[in-house]
Design a protein around this motif. Structure first.
Motif, PDB file in Angstrom:
ATOM      1  N   ASN A 447       0.850  -1.191   0.000  1.00  0.00           N
ATOM      2  CA  ASN A 447       0.000   0.000   0.000  1.00  0.00           C
ATOM      3  C   ASN A 447       0.889   1.246   0.000  1.00  0.00           C
ATOM      4  O   ASN A 447       1.132   1.862   1.035  1.00  0.00           O
ATOM      5  N   LYS A 624      -4.329  -7.230  -3.288  1.00  0.00           N
ATOM      6  CA  LYS A 624      -4.890  -7.627  -4.574  1.00  0.00           C
ATOM      7  C   LYS A 624      -3.848  -7.611  -5.683  1.00  0.00           C
ATOM      8  O   LYS A 624      -3.916  -8.414  -6.612  1.00  0.00           O
ATOM      9  N   ALA A 625      -2.896  -6.708  -5.571  1.00  0.00           N
ATOM     10  CA  ALA A 625      -1.877  -6.601  -6.620  1.00  0.00           C
ATOM     11  C   ALA A 625      -1.028  -7.871  -6.680  1.00  0.00           C
ATOM     12  O   ALA A 625      -0.805  -8.441  -7.755  1.00  0.00           O
ATOM     13  N   SER A 661      -3.732  -0.516  -8.312  1.00  0.00           N
ATOM     14  CA  SER A 661      -3.278  -0.596  -6.918  1.00  0.00           C
ATOM     15  C   SER A 661      -2.015   0.214  -6.665  1.00  0.00           C
ATOM     16  O   SER A 661      -1.706   0.529  -5.509  1.00  0.00           O
TER      17      SER A 661
END
Length: 754
Positions: A447, A624-625, A661
């Motif tokens: 993130n 998710k990436a 992302s």
């Protein structure tokens, strides 16, 4: 009550539950019975606390074998033994000790059980004891509120005796008999009827009302129904009448003592400087003041709750607010020193948010955290007033550190608040502590957006800070550069730091971040050196989770070098630690590395299975990436000559997820290269060229040489496939030079057939 294996006494306060039980035990044959008395408080509403205190009541200190068991249980519970398991162990030991001593009756009294009736685990454990304690044991449950702790089946099979308020309520003739025993010269039916009607047989009310009215020898008590609308008002009225007969100095002492829920002589002396509490209590009992004496070592005294409330009103009338807060502060200090956190929290709540209280809390909490008493500290923080914790960064940091991993959003929100408050206070040491944890969280989830946001409030230049903190601001600047994708700048910050000036905790963070940056830049030797230094770092050598992170990054570097010596064992250890501590990040990347290791060993089926496991773990931590990248890699590794053409649209969607992302750490650039290889093998040469050239451009601009090398091999194969030999030779030469000079042997092994 002799015939019951369990006795439940359920009635409101003041009905004589404890008096009845104590009277019964006094009439048992001397030396042939033993009583374990456990009075439950609100802070006992926790299975771990309940079982710890239960062990104190059940396992006598004079029995060496049981004292040893208590010590063993305490140690095991600190290391994760569940309360239910501890209870099984206790019952087994009691069977061993008491199966041959059936002539001796043993009683367990659970007093004030209403404080825990809503805790299903504690109720279940009580039911279990009824079925599993030795035959010589009986259970007494004393409660103010109705409960269903025992099942209907147990009530039928176990001879459970139930005593309720109606059974304890005094009838008219019993009140009359009591009045005669209390010194009334003669029976007075009118007075008896009035007391019975007003109190409805409530023994506490009967005693106090008789003291207030009957003791005046008046013919008919004047009890106005509109003046005493309910029992609480009645009790206050009666307390006032009784207290009138008590000298002023004793009234004053009682009012101060009332800040304590219950008290021993030592507590009264150390907190309130009231000495010889036994003599004082005997005087008060002589005045008819409603005080309960609880036998034991030491003897404990307790006011009736409503009487205590009345005394606290007197305290507020006689003392200034500041003086009362000072008394509560002394009480909080005493209870903290003795690790009685529930009581300490109650008194701190009465102190408001005074500086002295906050300082006391933070110092005590730090000591408990350092010696590993996390269970007690967690319980204590749960009991503290929310407003006291919300605005104190140190307490918030404790709270975040004690939260379980599954409370990920709460941990993040709490740590953000710590950052905000610590910057306001210029408490940079605490800021770095909170930032370190957040950095791990954001890096694990890729993130980068939140990683950048985290550093926004941090000043670009700092006023002079303590010597041990001089280098740590650079770590924050390094994190900011990572979040912004400026990897070369991050490496420059890393190289500007004087490693030996960092604290051990900051050395650990510095080494981890530096390894990640060097790996992304393809500087494998520097990355490996960082992790080898971290492996021997004092304070982390024996901490398994920390070792798991170190081995993960070391294995990542060794995978690119394809150094297979220790690699399988490192990967296995990373996965094992991830499973043991429920660290999904370690499990995810560990399986991803295991997949690559299997792929390089030509075990395609195992490699694809490992990638699927890695994908699931990444999804669990909402990364998710990385999950999408695993799917792309699985598609590429599944391709076979003359096999089925993959669904490029699904691959495009995965690439879009990764791009959206903005995962940083070269994840998108690597995914471009993988997607380009998939498009090439699918026959979409135009798409493959576009994607691979984009990967090359991005990797070159960020000086990420290992990505540049991998994309170079992929595009060389593309040009050979479409028979553009000149470009194929050009990119192959560049890729092979990079692989040789930087020891990217994984790429060499995979693409060596070109």
């Amino acid at each position: 009550m002799d015939s019951g294996t369990a006795v439940t006494i359920c009635a409101p306060a003041g009905y004589g539950k404890t008096t009845l039980a104590v009277s019964y035990f006094r009439h048992q044959a001397a030396g042939l019975s033993r009583v374990g008395w456990y009075r439950l408080d609100p802070e006992d509403n926790n299975p771990s606390v309940f079982i710890a205190h239960l062990a104190e009541a059940l396992l006598s200190s004079e029995a060496a074998v049981l004292a040893e068991l208590r010590t063993v249980l305490g140690s095991q519970m600190e290391h994760g033994l569940q309360p239910q398991q501890a209870l099984v162990r206790i019952c087994q030991e009691l069977w061993t000790r008491y199966r041959q001593a059936e002539h001796t009756r043993n009683y367990l009294v659970l007093d004030d059980f209403h404080n825990v009736t809503k805790n299903q685990d504690i109720c279940d454990m009580t039911r279990y004891m009824l079925d599993n304690l030795p035959p010589s044991w009986s259970i007494f449950v004393l409660s103010r509120a109705p409960h269903e702790v025992f099942t209907e089946k147990q009530k039928l099979e176990k001879r459970i005796i139930e005593i309720k308020a109606a059974d304890l309520a005094f009838s008219n003739w019993e009140i009359e008999e009591l009045m005669l025993n209390m010194g009334h010269p003669a029976a007075n039916k009118e007075l008896t009827d009035a007391i019975a009607k007003t109190t409805e047989g409530w023994i506490a009310g009967i005693i106090i009302l008789w003291q207030a009215l009957g003791g005046k020898n008046c013919g008919t008590p004047a009890i106005e129904s509109n003046y005493l609308p309910d029992k609480e008002a009645l009790f206050r009225y009666m307390s006032l009448e009784v207290l009138k007969s008590v000298p002023g100095d004793i009234q004053d002492a009682l009012a101060r003592i009332a800040i304590l829920q219950d008290f021993s002589g030592l507590e009264a002396a150390e907190i309130l400087q009231i000495y010889d509490i036994q003599s004082l209590m005997e005087q008060c009992l002589g005045f008819g003041v409603f005080i309960q004496r609880i036998p034991g070592h030491p003897v404990v005294y307790r006011f009736h709750p409503l009487f205590r409330e009345f005394l606290l009103h007197i305290l507020k009338d006689r003392y200034a607010r500041e003086q009362i807060e000072e008394l509560h502060l002394k009480a909080a200090n005493y209870y903290m020193e003795h690790a009685i956190y529930g009581r300490a929290a109650e008194h701190l709540a009465e102190c408001g948010d005074s500086a002295a209280a906050i300082q006391m809390v933070t110092e005590a909490g730090f000591k408990r955290l350092m010696v590993g008493e996390t269970a007690q500290l967690r319980m204590w923080l749960d009991l503290l007033p929310e407003d006291m914790i919300r605005d104190n960064p140190v307490l918030l940091m404790f709270k975040a550190q004690l939260m379980p991993n599954r409370q990920h959003p709460q941990i993040v929100d709490t740590l953000k608040r710590v950052l905000e408050l610590s910057l306001q206070d210029n408490n940079f040491a605490l800021y770095y502590d909170a930032a370190s944890v957040l950095i791990y969280i954001y890096m694990c989830s890729n993130n980068m957006k939140e990683l950048r946001n985290m550093t926004k409030g941090f000043p670009s230049k700092l006023s002079p800070v303590a010597a041990e903190l001089e280098c740590t601001p650079v770590i924050i600047y390094m994190v900011r550069a990572i979040g912004e994708g400026r990897l070369s700048a991050a490496a420059a910050f890393s190289e500007s730091i004087t490693y030996t000036q960092l604290s051990v905790d900051n050395q650990w963070l510095y080494l981890i971040l530096s390894c990640i940056v060097y790996y992304c830049l393809g500087k494998l030797d520097q990355a490996q050196q960082c992790m080898e230094a971290a492996l021997i770092l004092d304070g982390y050598k024996n901490v398994e989770p920390a070792q798991g992170f170190i081995l993960l990054y070391l294995a990542t570097v060794l995978s690119l070098k394809n150094e297979t010596g220790c690699l399988p064992s490192y990967i296995s250890e990373v996965i094992a630690i991830g499973e043991k501590y429920d660290y999904e990040y370690l499990s995810a990347h560990g399986n991803r590395l295991a997949a690559l290791e299997r792929y390089l060993s030509f075990d395609a089926e195992a490699s694809l299975e490992r990638l699927s496991q890695a994908e699931l773990h990444f999804l669990h931590i909402n990364n998710k990436a990385m999950a999408a990248m695993c799917r792309l890699l699985r598609t590429l590794w599944s391709l076979k000559p003359n096999g089925c053409v993959p669904d490029l649209e699904e691959c495009r969607q995965d690439l879009a997820i990764i791009r959206k992302s903005s995962p940083g750490l070269m994840v998108y650039e690597i995914s471009l290269s993988i997607m380009g290889a998939i498009a090439r093998e699918s026959g979409d040469f135009h798409l493959a060229e576009s994607l691979l050239l984009s990967a090359l451009k991005a990797a070159k601009s960020k000086k990420a040489y290992h990505v540049l090398c991998g994309a170079g091999f992929h595009i060389a194969r593309l040009y050979y496939t479409i028979e553009d030999m000149e470009k194929g030779h050009h990119y192959l030469r560049q890729a092979m030079d990079l692989a040789a000079s930087h020891r990217y042997f994984m790429f060499w092994d995979i693409h060596g057939t070109l």
